[in-house]
Design a protein around this motif. Sequence first.
Motif, short mmCIF file in Angstrom:
data_model
loop_
_atom_site.label_atom_id
_atom_site.label_comp_id
_atom_site.label_asym_id
_atom_site.label_seq_id
_atom_site.Cartn_x
_atom_site.Cartn_y
_atom_site.Cartn_z
N GLU A 1 0.75 -1.32 0.06
CA GLU A 1 -0.07 0.10 0.21
C GLU A 1 0.96 1.21 0.09
O GLU A 1 1.64 1.51 0.76
N TRP A 2 0.65 1.99 -1.08
CA TRP A 2 1.66 3.22 -1.23
C TRP A 2 0.61 4.38 -0.96
O TRP A 2 -0.17 4.75 -1.74
N ASN A 3 1.13 5.21 0.13
CA ASN A 3 0.27 6.06 0.42
C ASN A 3 -1.24 6.12 0.39
O ASN A 3 -2.13 7.20 -0.21
N GLY A 4 -1.88 5.02 0.88
CA GLY A 4 -3.18 4.82 0.83
C GLY A 4 -3.75 4.34 -0.33
O GLY A 4 -4.95 3.88 -0.54
N LYS A 5 -2.83 3.72 -1.24
CA LYS A 5 -3.35 3.19 -2.37
C LYS A 5 -2.48 1.96 -2.75
O LYS A 5 -1.42 1.87 -2.40
N GLU A 6 -3.24 0.79 -3.19
CA GLU A 6 -2.51 -0.33 -3.68
C GLU A 6 -1.70 0.06 -4.69
O GLU A 6 -2.07 0.57 -5.58
N ASP A 7 -0.54 -0.94 -5.03
CA ASP A 7 0.46 -0.66 -5.88
C ASP A 7 -0.16 -0.91 -7.36
O ASP A 7 0.21 -0.35 -8.38
N ASN A 8 -1.18 -1.70 -7.26
CA ASN A 8 -1.84 -1.84 -8.59
C ASN A 8 -2.54 -0.67 -9.14
O ASN A 8 -2.17 -0.10 -10.41
N VAL A 9 -3.05 0.24 -8.34
CA VAL A 9 -3.77 1.35 -8.70
C VAL A 9 -2.64 2.45 -8.96
O VAL A 9 -2.93 3.16 -10.07
#
Length: 226
Positions: free
Chosen positions: A189-197
């Motif tokens: 999770e990158w700053n509240g977003k999954e890496d896919n997103v």
Amino acid sequence: MQNKSSIQDMLAMQAALNEMTNGADWRSGKTALGKVIDWRRCIVMETAELIDSYPWKHWKSVDAKTDMENVRVELVDIWHFLLSLSLENFSENEAADLLTKAYESSLDQELSDLSVIVQVEIHEAMMAKALIKSSVTDSYLLALTAAFFKSCQVAELSFEQLYQIYMAKNVLNKFRQDHGYKEGTYIKEWNGKEDNVVMFEIIERMSSFSGDELYISLKETYTKLA
């Protein structure tokens, strides 16, 4: 022939990814650490996640909308496992022929304006085929792959989109492995977003898709997390 060429590209990339993540002898059905590999179980579990993107539950969120973007992402994940199952049981050229044949046989199907439940049932048909534990023969692989492409049609995921998202996910999977995914140290999770997103956001900013450029951008973004 272009479809077969694209499938051959993806098979080669999948073989390389499997060797990197599971060891050189991954076609034996076990990883380098001796863990059993079951590609069909992987397909079943990913299909279950796909189905949960639909508002199929009668007891809650009855007015929810289908998360079709996630349905398509799950289908690409399933494609990874379907490629792997093919490579485990056939040569790359044989696998390419069978997968191409299954895709081309699906082109004359018309699937549109289907209810949520009918769409879910089509995905469940793919799951049912993946649950069959018989030998992976030509006819079995054709039937399973045909069911997969039927699911893609339901999700309005074209072959071109499947190819592009697969290539992007392959880059992301390599990035994950390079940054501690297997060891459990990777941050998903990158700053509240999954890496896919985050990956899709980067792709949207590209004038044309480049695997090398995507990897560099992922690394730059990930480094900032630390």
